[in-house]
Design a protein around this motif. Structure first.
Motif, PDB file in Angstrom:
ATOM      1  N   ASP A 198      13.355 115.916  -7.276  1.00 27.35           N
ATOM      2  CA  ASP A 198      12.360 116.659  -6.505  1.00 27.35           C
ATOM      3  C   ASP A 198      12.852 116.798  -5.069  1.00 27.35           C
ATOM      4  O   ASP A 198      13.577 115.939  -4.568  1.00 27.35           O
ATOM      5  CB  ASP A 198      11.022 115.908  -6.457  1.00 27.35           C
ATOM      6  CG  ASP A 198      10.342 115.782  -7.806  1.00 27.35           C
ATOM      7  OD1 ASP A 198      10.746 116.485  -8.761  1.00 27.35           O
ATOM      8  OD2 ASP A 198       9.404 114.971  -7.910  1.00 27.35           O
ATOM      9  N   LEU A 199      12.452 117.867  -4.416  1.00 26.84           N
ATOM     10  CA  LEU A 199      12.728 118.069  -3.002  1.00 26.84           C
ATOM     11  C   LEU A 199      11.428 117.880  -2.233  1.00 26.84           C
ATOM     12  O   LEU A 199      10.421 118.501  -2.571  1.00 26.84           O
ATOM     13  CB  LEU A 199      13.278 119.475  -2.755  1.00 26.84           C
ATOM     14  CG  LEU A 199      13.401 119.922  -1.299  1.00 26.84           C
ATOM     15  CD1 LEU A 199      14.396 119.055  -0.538  1.00 26.84           C
ATOM     16  CD2 LEU A 199      13.787 121.392  -1.229  1.00 26.84           C
ATOM     17  N   GLN A 200      11.449 117.015  -1.234  1.00 26.50           N
ATOM     18  CA  GLN A 200      10.277 116.820  -0.372  1.00 26.50           C
ATOM     19  C   GLN A 200      10.626 117.245   1.040  1.00 26.50           C
ATOM     20  O   GLN A 200      11.664 116.857   1.577  1.00 26.50           O
ATOM     21  CB  GLN A 200       9.846 115.355  -0.321  1.00 26.50           C
ATOM     22  CG  GLN A 200       9.043 114.909  -1.498  1.00 26.50           C
ATOM     23  CD  GLN A 200       8.469 113.514  -1.311  1.00 26.50           C
ATOM     24  OE1 GLN A 200       8.886 112.763  -0.432  1.00 26.50           O
ATOM     25  NE2 GLN A 200       7.521 113.163  -2.133  1.00 26.50           N
ATOM     26  N   VAL A 201       9.757 118.064   1.636  1.00 31.95           N
ATOM     27  CA  VAL A 201       9.869 118.403   3.048  1.00 31.95           C
ATOM     28  C   VAL A 201       8.576 117.958   3.709  1.00 31.95           C
ATOM     29  O   VAL A 201       7.485 118.142   3.168  1.00 31.95           O
ATOM     30  CB  VAL A 201      10.155 119.904   3.285  1.00 31.95           C
ATOM     31  CG1 VAL A 201      11.547 120.274   2.821  1.00 31.95           C
ATOM     32  CG2 VAL A 201       9.132 120.784   2.599  1.00 31.95           C
ATOM     33  N   THR A 202       8.706 117.340   4.864  1.00 29.59           N
ATOM     34  CA  THR A 202       7.550 116.794   5.560  1.00 29.59           C
ATOM     35  C   THR A 202       7.491 117.352   6.970  1.00 29.59           C
ATOM     36  O   THR A 202       8.497 117.314   7.697  1.00 29.59           O
ATOM     37  CB  THR A 202       7.623 115.253   5.612  1.00 29.59           C
ATOM     38  OG1 THR A 202       7.682 114.752   4.270  1.00 29.59           O
ATOM     39  CG2 THR A 202       6.422 114.653   6.325  1.00 29.59           C
ATOM     40  N   ALA A 203       6.338 117.874   7.358  1.00 30.41           N
ATOM     41  CA  ALA A 203       6.132 118.350   8.722  1.00 30.41           C
ATOM     42  C   ALA A 203       5.884 117.147   9.625  1.00 30.41           C
ATOM     43  O   ALA A 203       5.167 116.219   9.261  1.00 30.41           O
ATOM     44  CB  ALA A 203       4.930 119.295   8.773  1.00 30.41           C
TER      45      ALA A 203
END
Length: 109
Positions: free
Chosen positions: A71-76
């Motif tokens: 999975d790819l996670q991007v967090t602001a």
């Protein structure tokens, strides 16, 4: 500042409030995975291939199964973003995907 992500009318995902302009892909073509902008300009970061619709949880968007078992996670964050690949099995870790290649020529201005 409130980095909690929300779906936007243009199809992107972004924080409610941030210091810089920030948006993540709402899924589909990976060329616009991350857009970061300010009054001085903008930067786009892409992903090789298509992205699934992200699952939102607070300030994090998770794109499930971008590769088999990954999975790819991007967090602001209040001043930008961070990205992490979540490798969910030893098998996925043992067989990383081939690197992406691009047929697009470099353009200089």
């Amino acid at each position: 500042m409130d980095p909690t992500l929300e779906r936007r009318s243009d199809g992107t995902v972004g924080p409610k409030v941030s210091v810089v302009g920030l948006s993540f892909s709402g899924g589909g073509d990976g060329k616009d995975l991350i857009r970061l902008s300010s009054e001085k300009g903008a930067m786009l970061l892409g992903w090789p291939g298509n992205l699934p619709k992200p699952v939102l949880d607070g300030a994090t968007a998770t794109y499930p199964e971008v590769f088999k078992g990954v999975d790819l996670q991007v967090t602001a964050t209040t001043e930008g973003y961070r990205e992490v690949l979540i490798v969910k099995s030893a098998q996925a870790a043992a067989k990383p995907p081939a690197p992406a290649t691009s047929a697009t020529p470099a353009v200089s201005c």
